[in-house]
Design an enzyme around this catalytic site. Structure first.
Site, PDB file in Angstrom:
ATOM      1  CD  GLU A 194      -5.965   2.162   2.868  1.00  0.00           C
ATOM      2  OE1 GLU A 194      -5.810   2.560   1.711  1.00  0.00           O
ATOM      3  OE2 GLU A 194      -5.784   2.914   3.850  1.00  0.00           O
ATOM      4  CG  ASP A 241      -2.240   0.743   0.955  1.00  0.00           C
ATOM      5  OD1 ASP A 241      -2.287   1.544  -0.001  1.00  0.00           O
ATOM      6  OD2 ASP A 241      -3.216   0.524   1.707  1.00  0.00           O
TER       7      ASP A 241
END
Ligand code: 5RP
Length: 226
Positions: A103, A81
């Site tokens: 996330e 990420d």
């Protein structure tokens, strides 16, 4: 900075093994990573993917990857990420996308969580340029705003509003997002402990003790930070 993001993404491709389950976050660096994997057909054809991001999901599907739903997986091999900013202890703020809950789940599910980006993301200390985003269950909104004020004294704490539709941004989980700012960002471990302890908070956008590795590209080349 675009080609630096691409360089970081291409360095990240080398960490992926064939047949692994790979998670992807959101943003432009991740888009370069997807393209970088696609350019290695043997790798692209063998991996299973999963993502925290709606936009990345569309990109993965259009690129021909096998894409699984997060809720069907209990663990994954790698999660990549980007972030808005991270400090020298790899505390990362992931505030812009408003999808930090998904996330954080994928980052925690992964055997390794790897941040990728250009060197503009790297700072000695988080500097207040980006807000802390807190995902809040609607029934707890006023209570959480009060409690945040009492515990951490933000200079500002606002409900995130949509710029394409009247009203608040509502998350995939049906909740509100609060953007909280300080002129001097408080100690990350303290923020993590205090905000996690407020009933009605689902998750916040500060990642403390989760990132193990960052791949950062600058004019001088690739830097790996552990
Ligand atoms: C959103 C994020 C994104 O990963 C981050 O903003 C992506 O940045 P870039 O487009 O520079 O790769 O954390 O909350």
């Amino acid at each position: 900075m675009s080609d630096l993001k691409q360089q970081a993404a291409l360095a990240a491709v080398k960490l992926i093994k064939e047949n692994s389950v790979v998670g992807f976050g959101a943003g432009s660096t991740i888009a370069y990573l997807v393209q970088g994997i696609k350019d290695v057909p043997a790798l692209a054809g063998s991996i299973t993917t999963v993502t925290s991001s709606f936009n990345t999901k569309m990109l993965l599907q259009q690129s021909g990857f096998v894409v699984k739903e997060m809720g069907d997986l209990g663990e994954i091999d790698l999660y990549f990420d980007g972030c808005d900013q991270f400090d020298s202890r790899l505390n990362a703020l992931k505030s812009g996308g408003g999808i930090h809950t998904r996330e954080k789940i994928l980052a925690s599910m992964a055997h390794e969580f790897i941040l990728i980006g250009d060197e503009s993301k790297s700072v000695e200390k988080l500097d207040g340029k980006y807000p802390l985003v807190v995902e809040v269950i609607p029934d707890a909104l006023a209570f959480v705003m009060n409690r945040l004020q009492q515990l951490l004294h933000p200079s500002e704490c606002r409900i995130r509003l949509s710029d394409r539709k009247d009203g608040a941004v509502i998350t995939e989980n049906g909740n509100f997002l609060l953007d909280c700012r300080w002129t001097v960002f408080p100690e990350p471990a303290l923020v993590n402990e205090k905000v996690n302890g407020i009933p009605g908070v689902l998750e916040h956008s500060l990642f403390v003790n989760i990132v193990r590795l960052a791949i950062i590209a600058g004019p001088g080349g690739i830097k790996i930070i552990r």
